[in-house]
Design a protein around this motif. Structure first.
Motif, PDB file in Angstrom:
ATOM      1  N   ARG A   1      11.520  16.415   1.495  1.00 22.09           N
ATOM      2  CA  ARG A   1      11.469  15.778   0.131  1.00 22.09           C
ATOM      3  C   ARG A   1      10.061  14.787  -0.024  1.00 22.09           C
ATOM      4  N   GLN A   2       9.512  14.679  -1.001  1.00 22.24           N
ATOM      5  CA  GLN A   2       8.401  13.739  -1.240  1.00 22.24           C
ATOM      6  C   GLN A   2       9.110  12.699  -2.320  1.00 22.24           C
ATOM      7  N   GLU A   3       9.594  11.396  -1.838  1.00 24.46           N
ATOM      8  CA  GLU A   3       9.970  10.701  -2.634  1.00 24.46           C
ATOM      9  C   GLU A   3       9.163   9.362  -3.111  1.00 24.46           C
ATOM     10  N   GLY A   4       9.458   8.899  -4.250  1.00 21.50           N
ATOM     11  CA  GLY A   4       8.579   7.676  -4.586  1.00 21.50           C
ATOM     12  C   GLY A   4       9.165   6.486  -4.377  1.00 21.50           C
ATOM     13  N   ARG A   5       8.711   5.190  -4.700  1.00 20.12           N
ATOM     14  CA  ARG A   5       8.878   3.844  -4.258  1.00 20.12           C
ATOM     15  C   ARG A   5      10.296   3.555  -4.502  1.00 20.12           C
ATOM     16  N   ASP A   6      11.144   3.980  -5.667  1.00 21.42           N
ATOM     17  CA  ASP A   6      12.182   3.764  -6.160  1.00 21.42           C
ATOM     18  C   ASP A   6      13.232   4.403  -5.544  1.00 21.42           C
ATOM     19  N   TYR A   7      13.117   5.461  -4.501  1.00 19.54           N
ATOM     20  CA  TYR A   7      14.310   5.938  -3.997  1.00 19.54           C
ATOM     21  C   TYR A   7      15.112   5.084  -3.019  1.00 19.54           C
ATOM     22  N   ILE A   8      16.325   5.309  -3.291  1.00 23.21           N
ATOM     23  CA  ILE A   8      17.415   4.536  -2.430  1.00 23.21           C
ATOM     24  C   ILE A   8      17.608   5.299  -1.042  1.00 23.21           C
ATOM     25  N   VAL A   9      16.963   4.463   0.086  1.00 27.61           N
ATOM     26  CA  VAL A   9      17.138   5.144   1.254  1.00 27.61           C
ATOM     27  C   VAL A   9      18.581   5.103   1.821  1.00 27.61           C
ATOM     28  N   SER A  10      18.917   6.495   2.423  1.00 27.01           N
ATOM     29  CA  SER A  10      20.740   6.529   2.964  1.00 27.01           C
ATOM     30  C   SER A  10      20.336   6.438   4.251  1.00 27.01           C
ATOM     31  N   ASP A  11      21.458   6.145   4.936  1.00 29.78           N
ATOM     32  CA  ASP A  11      21.916   6.037   6.422  1.00 29.78           C
ATOM     33  C   ASP A  11      21.588   7.194   7.115  1.00 29.78           C
ATOM     34  N   GLY A  12      20.323   7.285   8.089  1.00 26.29           N
ATOM     35  CA  GLY A  12      20.172   8.523   8.950  1.00 26.29           C
ATOM     36  C   GLY A  12      19.073   9.153   8.146  1.00 26.29           C
ATOM     37  N   ASP A  13      18.404   8.729   7.136  1.00 24.29           N
ATOM     38  CA  ASP A  13      17.138   9.445   6.661  1.00 24.29           C
ATOM     39  C   ASP A  13      16.254   9.503   7.765  1.00 24.29           C
ATOM     40  N   VAL A  14      15.506  10.574   7.890  1.00 25.34           N
ATOM     41  CA  VAL A  14      14.402  10.638   8.826  1.00 25.34           C
ATOM     42  C   VAL A  14      13.176  10.616   8.153  1.00 25.34           C
ATOM     43  N   ILE A  15      12.343   9.446   8.382  1.00 31.04           N
ATOM     44  CA  ILE A  15      11.354   9.192   7.016  1.00 31.04           C
ATOM     45  C   ILE A  15       9.938   9.248   7.778  1.00 31.04           C
ATOM     46  N   GLU A  16       8.868   9.470   6.884  1.00 33.49           N
ATOM     47  CA  GLU A  16       7.423   9.269   7.403  1.00 33.49           C
ATOM     48  C   GLU A  16       6.783   8.736   6.253  1.00 33.49           C
ATOM     49  N   PHE A  17       6.355   7.488   6.181  1.00 36.36           N
ATOM     50  CA  PHE A  17       5.571   6.788   4.914  1.00 36.36           C
ATOM     51  C   PHE A  17       4.326   7.244   4.872  1.00 36.36           C
ATOM     52  N   LYS A  18       3.808   7.445   3.708  1.00 37.55           N
ATOM     53  CA  LYS A  18       2.500   7.741   3.536  1.00 37.55           C
ATOM     54  C   LYS A  18       1.997   6.540   2.819  1.00 37.55           C
ATOM     55  N   ILE A  19       0.985   5.693   3.449  1.00 35.61           N
ATOM     56  CA  ILE A  19       0.545   4.297   3.300  1.00 35.61           C
ATOM     57  C   ILE A  19      -1.007   4.346   2.771  1.00 35.61           C
ATOM     58  N   GLY A  20      -1.502   3.681   1.816  1.00 38.97           N
ATOM     59  CA  GLY A  20      -2.899   3.929   1.322  1.00 38.97           C
ATOM     60  C   GLY A  20      -3.498   2.528   1.969  1.00 38.97           C
ATOM     61  N   GLN A  21      -4.828   2.631   1.568  1.00 36.23           N
ATOM     62  CA  GLN A  21      -5.758   1.421   2.342  1.00 36.23           C
ATOM     63  C   GLN A  21      -5.541   0.055   1.390  1.00 36.23           C
TER      64      GLN A  21
ATOM     65  N   HIS B   1       0.850  -1.204   0.092  1.00 35.74           N
ATOM     66  CA  HIS B   1       0.042  -0.100   0.270  1.00 35.74           C
ATOM     67  C   HIS B   1       0.840   1.346   0.053  1.00 35.74           C
ATOM     68  N   PHE B   2       2.166   1.239  -0.295  1.00 34.26           N
ATOM     69  CA  PHE B   2       3.046   2.324  -0.247  1.00 34.26           C
ATOM     70  C   PHE B   2       2.600   3.349  -1.186  1.00 34.26           C
ATOM     71  N   ILE B   3       2.527   4.523  -1.006  1.00 37.75           N
ATOM     72  CA  ILE B   3       2.184   5.644  -1.826  1.00 37.75           C
ATOM     73  C   ILE B   3       3.306   6.523  -1.974  1.00 37.75           C
ATOM     74  N   LYS B   4       3.887   7.194  -0.909  1.00 36.84           N
ATOM     75  CA  LYS B   4       5.316   7.895  -1.193  1.00 36.84           C
ATOM     76  C   LYS B   4       5.857   7.791   0.322  1.00 36.84           C
ATOM     77  N   ALA B   5       7.160   8.668   0.381  1.00 34.36           N
ATOM     78  CA  ALA B   5       7.843   8.988   1.707  1.00 34.36           C
ATOM     79  C   ALA B   5       8.235  10.236   1.847  1.00 34.36           C
ATOM     80  N   ASP B   6       7.845  10.955   3.022  1.00 34.05           N
ATOM     81  CA  ASP B   6       8.357  12.073   3.390  1.00 34.05           C
ATOM     82  C   ASP B   6       9.622  12.033   3.991  1.00 34.05           C
ATOM     83  N   ILE B   7      10.698  12.759   3.482  1.00 34.75           N
ATOM     84  CA  ILE B   7      12.092  12.192   3.910  1.00 34.75           C
ATOM     85  C   ILE B   7      12.768  13.685   4.120  1.00 34.75           C
ATOM     86  N   VAL B   8      13.487  13.729   5.175  1.00 33.93           N
ATOM     87  CA  VAL B   8      14.257  15.038   5.725  1.00 33.93           C
ATOM     88  C   VAL B   8      15.723  14.457   6.104  1.00 33.93           C
ATOM     89  N   SER B   9      16.535  15.134   6.016  1.00 31.70           N
ATOM     90  CA  SER B   9      18.007  14.925   6.403  1.00 31.70           C
ATOM     91  C   SER B   9      18.062  15.060   7.930  1.00 31.70           C
TER      92      SER B   9
END
Length: 367
Positions: A347-367, A319-327
């Motif tokens: 930043r709003q990143e899509g499913r193919d974004y490669i996660v970096s160590d220390g990324d602070v993330i809030e995932f947006k998930i659908g139903q 159900h992944f939609i996007k990820a809000d990411i901040v350093s």
């Protein structure tokens, strides 16, 4: 994702003392985080990470909380594996138990003797290099026994995959006969075959040089020299005094810092063992920060945001939609999510974004 590290070594090299130090750290961890599992021969210990406390302070202030949110660090599981003697691959001593347990761990931590206390009987230990060679030889001989049980596929019905696997087996046998551990020859393309056969020398390793306390100030030099001597990377070698680590683990954090400062040391050896154990498998962490908890999540380096979301809950992948990411630096500078968003740092990143160590993330998930 969990990481398990097997602690191995010859008799009286300090293996159990190191494990006891880790166990004390586990007990302190369990007191604060009751979900930690405690078993007689397993220690689940937190990976030291100052970023969590920094994030927690920001969340407390930005969300007007009276207390800090709970901190949930990444963890490493250390397994105290039965001691080894020469001939373990033939069942000598507790050889069969040793080998079966080591097949179950993700990485191996070799403890070798580098201290001078002659009151402690050596029982097979001669010097750090030969200690390591004895253990590695036993593991290679066990791997050779596994490899020689493999059978060449029938050429008339063999698939390409069957042929590739057999070529890998022959390559591994050739390497072992030249005293080369599998991890040095398998490459990415053959790693899956090594894993399928549970080959022991395919596992990544760390080497703990259990040294005298007065050697700790020269740890960098000792690590560099020993790494060259045994053809490993510097980041695979850690100098510790296991007895001291056991004593320090029983002190408060403040008393530990005071002692280390008096000795001119920046960090205790136990923390270095834990951190290097965590990184040796190419693992990183992303962070989540909210009122319920501030947490470090363990992932393999190089995975996507969609895959990373599944570490929190497997349904998130679907159900992944996007990820809000901040350093991390921007999150701290902007004092939390609200200001970071207002000032365009999220930043709003899509499913193919490669996660970096220390990324602070809030995932947006659908139903």
């Amino acid at each position: 994702m969990s990481l398990s590290v097997g602690i191995v070594g010859l008799p009286n090299v300090g293996k159990s003392t190191l494990f006891n130090a880790l166990s004390k750290k586990q007990l302190a961890y369990a007191a604060n985080f009751p979900f930690a599992t405690i078993e007689p021969n397993i220690g689940v210990v937190p990976v030291p990470d100052i970023r969590l406390s920094q994030l927690a302070e920001i969340v407390k202030t930005s969300e007007n909380m009276t207390d800090l949110p709970p901190l949930v660090p990444a963890t490493v599981e250390f397994v105290d594996i039965a001691g080894l003697i020469a001939g373990a691959h033939k069942g000598e001593g507790l050889g069969n138990k040793f080998l079966s347990h080591i097949r179950e761990v993700d990485a191996i931590c070799h403890v070798v003797r580098n201290f001078k206390d002659e009151n402690i009987i050596r029982e097979g230990a001669a010097n750090p290099k030969s200690d390591l060679e004895v253990i590695e030889t036993e593991l290679m001989m066990a791997d050779l026994a596994t490899l020689e049980k493999q059978r060449e596929p029938n050429k008339s019905v063999a698939t390409k995959e069957d042929k590739y696997r057999w070529e890998a087996v022959l390559s591994f046998i050739n390497g072992i006969k030249k005293a080369t551990p599998i991890r040095n020859i398998m490459g990415k393309e053959n790693a899956k075959y090594a894993n399928e056969m549970s080959l022991l020398t395919a596992k990544p390793i760390l080497v703990v040089l259990n040294s005298d306390e007065e050697d700790l100030k020269n740890a960098d030099t000792l690590e560099t020299n020993f790494a060259k001597e045994v053809s490993l990377n510097n980041n695979q070698i850690i100098v510790v005094n296991a007895k001291l680590e056991e004593e320090l683990a029983g002190l408060s954090e403040e008393d530990q810092k005071e002692y280390l400062s008096e000795q001119g040391l920046e960090k205790n050896g136990l923390e270095r063992v834990i951190q290097k154990a965590f990184s040796t498998l190419g693992l990183i962490t992303f962070l989540t920060a909210g009122v319920k908890e501030v947490r470090a999540w363990t992932i393999k380096e190089g995975i996507t945001a969609q895959e990373a979301s599944g570490v929190i809950h497997t349904d998130f992948i679907k159900h992944f939609i996007k990820a809000d990411i901040v350093s991390l630096s921007d999150f701290l500078k902007e004092n939390g999510w609200k200001k970071a968003r207002e000032n365009g740092k999220v930043r709003q990143e899509g499913r193919d974004y490669i996660v970096s160590d220390g990324d602070v993330i809030e995932f947006k998930i659908g139903q």
